[in-house]
Design an enzyme around this catalytic site. Structure first.
Site, short mmCIF file in Angstrom:
data_model
loop_
_atom_site.label_atom_id
_atom_site.label_comp_id
_atom_site.label_asym_id
_atom_site.label_seq_id
_atom_site.Cartn_x
_atom_site.Cartn_y
_atom_site.Cartn_z
N CYS A 168 8.95 22.85 -53.24
CA CYS A 168 8.90 21.86 -53.99
C CYS A 168 7.55 21.05 -53.97
O CYS A 168 7.36 19.93 -54.75
CB CYS A 168 10.11 20.88 -54.13
SG CYS A 168 10.03 19.76 -52.66
N GLU B 45 8.43 19.73 -43.97
CA GLU B 45 7.21 19.17 -44.16
C GLU B 45 6.46 19.39 -43.00
O GLU B 45 5.09 19.21 -42.89
CB GLU B 45 7.34 17.77 -44.52
CG GLU B 45 7.89 17.86 -46.01
CD GLU B 45 8.31 16.50 -46.47
OE1 GLU B 45 7.58 16.05 -47.32
OE2 GLU B 45 9.16 15.94 -45.98
N ASP C 136 2.98 17.86 -47.91
CA ASP C 136 2.75 17.26 -46.68
C ASP C 136 2.37 18.47 -45.58
O ASP C 136 1.64 18.27 -44.48
CB ASP C 136 3.83 16.09 -46.23
CG ASP C 136 3.93 14.89 -47.02
OD1 ASP C 136 2.97 14.38 -46.39
OD2 ASP C 136 4.85 14.46 -47.40
C1 PEP Z 1 5.75 17.38 -50.33
O1 PEP Z 1 5.53 16.76 -49.54
O2 PEP Z 1 5.42 18.67 -50.68
C2 PEP Z 1 6.81 16.70 -51.11
C3 PEP Z 1 7.35 17.51 -52.26
O3 PEP Z 1 6.96 15.40 -51.16
P1 PEP Z 1 5.86 14.28 -51.42
O4 PEP Z 1 4.76 14.73 -52.35
O5 PEP Z 1 6.89 13.11 -52.36
O6 PEP Z 1 5.64 13.80 -50.21
MG MG Z 2 6.39 14.85 -48.80
#
Ligand code: PEP
Ligand code: MG
Length: 577
Positions: free
Chosen positions: A505, A434, A458
């Protein structure tokens, strides 16, 4: 023809006649006599009781129509009704200021709303719609004004309203409403979430749509792009009618892909998996027959409580998940607390950081509070006895963090073995990429990480320096920025060079318009929100990997976001042709 841009709240295309819906409750301001205080407070309490029994009836309806997950909304409404901020304050205003109950209530609601408006986080700010939904039910009982009913017409209608509450949305199916649009509202309000579950196209945040259209005018709600078109010309109408037909046909196909493998037309496997939340009941998602879960978030387990969840509680949830998806790989993420996911556990940093997204978050926080990390790792290790569990570390910046987790993981495994607790195979340990620094040093990180999952939500904010929850810079937050594409390509190549697998993801994976681009870049897995799972899987199955690779190579050469968007849209149009 009038075209207005708003916020896409629920996907799909609806075409129908405008139905302006006004459902305001008029509240009069009266001064009461001191000797009527008791009876006025009682009148308020009776209204609360009647509203609670309304909620029981609504709960039964939600359970029947939309299932357990949405029925939780009703529980939230019950809590609002019992909240002293409302109940005590209304009683105080009646007693001290001699206000009539309905006026005291509307004053209280306004005050609480002002506090909600100050909240930065969109999700929590949107909870005020629930407050007003309950408030309005209460006001109706107090003023004996009946709720207006959505009237079922002979033709499909588009509801146009200043604002709609979750309970209004629930009635739409019975009234055969095709879609809706509102002046105000947010993407994550319960009204939007219910509309998504009911598959009602919706656009919100249109400022003054109620003033711009008249009853009976023909309208198009484009919930895909967040557009509303009133009085469309024949060309626009033809285009949208065609699109609507194509989408309906695609929906029919979608059900069929459940039992088919996630491969492109020319045989390349692109696994499509689910993003899940550990506290959600996983049973309904098993029906989608996914290839696994690419991201199981665990933060919600730590929210709204003073003590972190114990090992036993966590173990119970992890093994429930593994038993629901027997034999499938499930990637559970260590708690990514901090940033906008604040837990109430008394961390030093909590609420005191100037830049929480750059602060004590994810693995940084877990390494600062090793007991928290150890409890979670022990619970996860115990759950390995029940299936194919992988562990993922959030917010990794450097190798030392992975080594830190490995050390606690090994200690925990040794302890559990000594305690004679049965464990499964040692779990794979992967990382979320990230932070751009992790992307740029992946070759070193991969000496300790077994797999990679890209968290674009992120990564985009850190790469483009755009706070992911700040609406003032939301227009710069773009998943198709050339820098994002270049970094994605770099991550995929670096991971494959080490012979390991890479998944994506972030929300970007759920946008089926970018699926060909992502498949073409060589991602092994797309982990998506359950609602868009079949759409993404269908898209994977309908593209050719060879063609998608060319598409991604072309995209990588484009200098601006606009040009990449155009390319992606034209590739989609070609697929649909
Ligand atoms: C992301 O940062 O893309 C992620 C899947 O985590 P979150 O949205 O929970 O920060
Ligand atoms: Mg994240």
């Amino acid at each position: 023809m009038l075209i207005i841009k708003g916020i896409p709240a629920s996907p799909g295309i609806a075409i129908g006649k405008a139905y302006l819906f006004e459902d305001e409750v008029t509240v009069e301001h009266r001064q009461i006599q001191r000797d009527s205080v008791k009876s006025e407070v009682k009148r308020f309490k009776d209204a609360v009781k009647m509203t609670l029994s309304d909620l029981d009836a609504t709960e039964a309806k939600v359970l029947h129509m939309l299932g357990k997950q949405h029925a939780r909304l009703i529980e939230a409404h019950r809590l609002i009704l019992k909240d002293p901020l409302i109940t005590q304050e209304v009683a105080r205003l009646i007693t001290d200021k001699l206000l009539n109950a309905e006026f005291a209530l509307s004053e209280t609601l306004e005050r609480v709303n002002k506090n909600f408006e100050k909240i930065d986080d969109e999700f929590f700010r949107d909870r005020r719609h629930d407050l007003f939904d309950v408030g309005k039910r209460l006001l109706r009982h107090l003023t004996r004004q009946e709720r207006k009913k959505l009237v079922q017409g002979s033709e499909p209608a588009i509801v146009v309203a200043h604002n709609l509450y979750p309970s209004d949305t629930l009635h739409m199916r019975e009234a055969h409403i095709a879609g809706f649009c509102t002046d105000i509202g947010g993407k994550t309000s319960h009204t939007a979430l219910l509309a998504q579950s009911m598959e009602l196209p919706a656009v919100v945040g249109l400022s003054d749509i109620t003033k711009q259209v008249k009853n009976g005018e023909l309208m198009i709600v484009d919930g895909e792009q967040g557009l509303v078109i009133a009085n469309p010309g024949s060309e626009a109408l033809d285009k949208y009618q065609k699109l609507q037909r194509q989408m309906r046909q695609a929906e029919k196909f979608l059900e069929k892909v459940k039992d088919l493998p996630s491969v492109t037309r020319d045989g390349r496997v692109v696994s499509v998996q689910l993003n899940l939340d550990i506290t959600e009941d996983p049973a309904p998602f098993a029906a989608l027959k996914p290839d696994g879960a690419g991201l199981v978030r665990t933060e919600s387990l730590y929210m709204n409580r003073k003590q972190p969840p114990a090992e036993e509680e966590q173990y119970h949830l992890y093994q429930r998940l593994l038993k629901t998806f027997p034999g499938l790989p499930l990637t559970i993420r260590l708690a990514d607390l901090g940033g906008d996911k604040l837990a109430d556990l008394g961390f030093d940093s909590s609420g005191k950081e100037a830049n929480p997204f750059l602060g004590l978050r994810g693995i940084r926080l877990l390494l600062r509070y090793p007991d928290l990390l150890k409890t979670q790792l022990r619970a996860l290790l115990r759950a390995t006895a029940h299936g194919d569990l992988k562990i993922m570390i959030p917010m990794v910046t450097s190798l030392s963090e992975i080594l830190g987790v490995r050390q606690v993981l090994e200690e925990s495994a040794a302890e559990l073995t000594q305690e004679k607790i049965k464990l499964g195979r040692p779990p794979e340990l992967g990382i979320m990429v990230e932070i751009p620094a992790a992307a740029l040093t992946l070759d070193t990180l991969l000496s300790e990480a077994d797999f990679v999952s890209i968290g674009t939500n992120d990564m985009i904010q850190y790469l483009l320096a755009v706070d992911r929850i700040n609406q003032h810079v939301a227009h710069i937050y773009d998943s198709l920025h050339p820098a994002v594409l270049r970094l994605l390509q770099l991550i995929v190549q670096a991971t494959h060079k080490k012979g390991k697998k890479v998944s994506l993801c972030g929300e970007m994976a759920s946008d089926y318009r970018t699926t060909p681009l992502l498949a073409g870049m060589g991602l092994d897995t797309l982990s998506v929100t359950p609602r868009l799972f079949l759409r993404v899987k269908h898209t994977v199955r309908s593209v050719s990997f060879a063609k998608s690779s060319l598409l991604s190579q072309t995209a990588l050469m484009l200098p601006t976001c606009e040009e990449v968007h155009k390319l992606v849209a034209s590739a989609q149009a070609d697929e649909n042709a």
